[in-house]
Design an enzyme around this catalytic site. Sequence first.
Site, PDB file in Angstrom:
ATOM      1  N   MET A  38     -10.122  14.860  -3.400  1.00  0.00           N
ATOM      2  CA  MET A  38     -10.035  16.164  -3.736  1.00  0.00           C
ATOM      3  C   MET A  38     -11.461  16.805  -4.516  1.00  0.00           C
ATOM      4  SD  MET A  38      -6.364  16.083  -5.376  1.00  0.00           S
ATOM      5  CE  MET A  38      -6.231  17.895  -5.805  1.00  0.00           C
TER       6      MET A  38
ATOM      7  N   ASP B 172      -4.520   4.119  -1.631  1.00  0.00           N
ATOM      8  CA  ASP B 172      -3.041   4.111  -1.089  1.00  0.00           C
ATOM      9  C   ASP B 172      -3.405   4.583   0.357  1.00  0.00           C
ATOM     10  OD1 ASP B 172      -2.092   7.581  -1.166  1.00  0.00           O
ATOM     11  OD2 ASP B 172      -3.771   6.830  -2.360  1.00  0.00           O
TER      12      ASP B 172
ATOM     13  N   GLY C 243      -7.020   8.400  -0.872  1.00  0.00           N
ATOM     14  CA  GLY C 243      -6.295   8.221   0.188  1.00  0.00           C
ATOM     15  C   GLY C 243      -6.958   7.568   1.657  1.00  0.00           C
TER      16      GLY C 243
ATOM     17  N   GLU D 299     -10.613   6.966 -14.125  1.00  0.00           N
ATOM     18  CA  GLU D 299     -11.686   6.383 -13.403  1.00  0.00           C
ATOM     19  C   GLU D 299     -12.884   6.494 -14.390  1.00  0.00           C
ATOM     20  OE1 GLU D 299     -10.395   8.805  -9.134  1.00  0.00           O
ATOM     21  OE2 GLU D 299     -11.570   9.807 -10.644  1.00  0.00           O
TER      22      GLU D 299
END
Length: 225
Positions: free
Chosen positions: A168, A192, A60, A12
């Site tokens: 996270m 995802d 996600g 990233e």
Amino acid sequence: MKIGIIVAMDKELKQLQQLFNDGNVRVEKCGIGKVNAALGAQRMINEYHPDVIISSGCAGGNGDDINVQDIIVGSEITYHDVYCGTAIDNTTVYGQVQGLPVRYQADPYLLEKAISSWQLAFSQQPTSNSQQPRLHQGLIVTGDWFVDTKEKMQSIIDIFPEAKAVDMESCAIAQTCYLNKVPFISFRVISDIPLRDTDASQYHDFWNTIADNSFHVTKTFVESL
């Protein structure tokens, strides 16, 4: 305006460092997880004194209308793995650190700018996909778990069915910014959809094939401030 951008991973960091060379924008990697995110945010605040902090990275996704490469802007953020119980205070809810907000709200000005800059970002940046990514605003939930199974994702969604993304770091950065009174917003690119994926193949395909086109919305947002 001094803008701080915090990401978790080298992948990233590489994406965003290619987009920014302005001395008023600092991009830093904090590392993965809540403790690293909080420490990184506090270090950013102490050393750089930003007017705004942006959490950027991947997450996600959840929801029938969410697809890989869509962008989630967190209008509110909470933890999916925090529970302080009811023994001392029976008003504290799941996801809330006792004595702190139930959910951290995005700064209203930043949220408005994020939405208004979206159309410009992808009208100027063509993608290799036939379906143009979309922007969604909503709840991001954070916890110290890389969600790589349908069962784990379902256990989170059972508690937070309205969640648009699971990551996270965002809530730990939001909490740190709240305590330091620094405006905050989180952008998450969906890498995802765990409830549609059995072996994290979508996540790996994201980095192998389409990640290069996925972080320009952050650049357009910063340029709008």
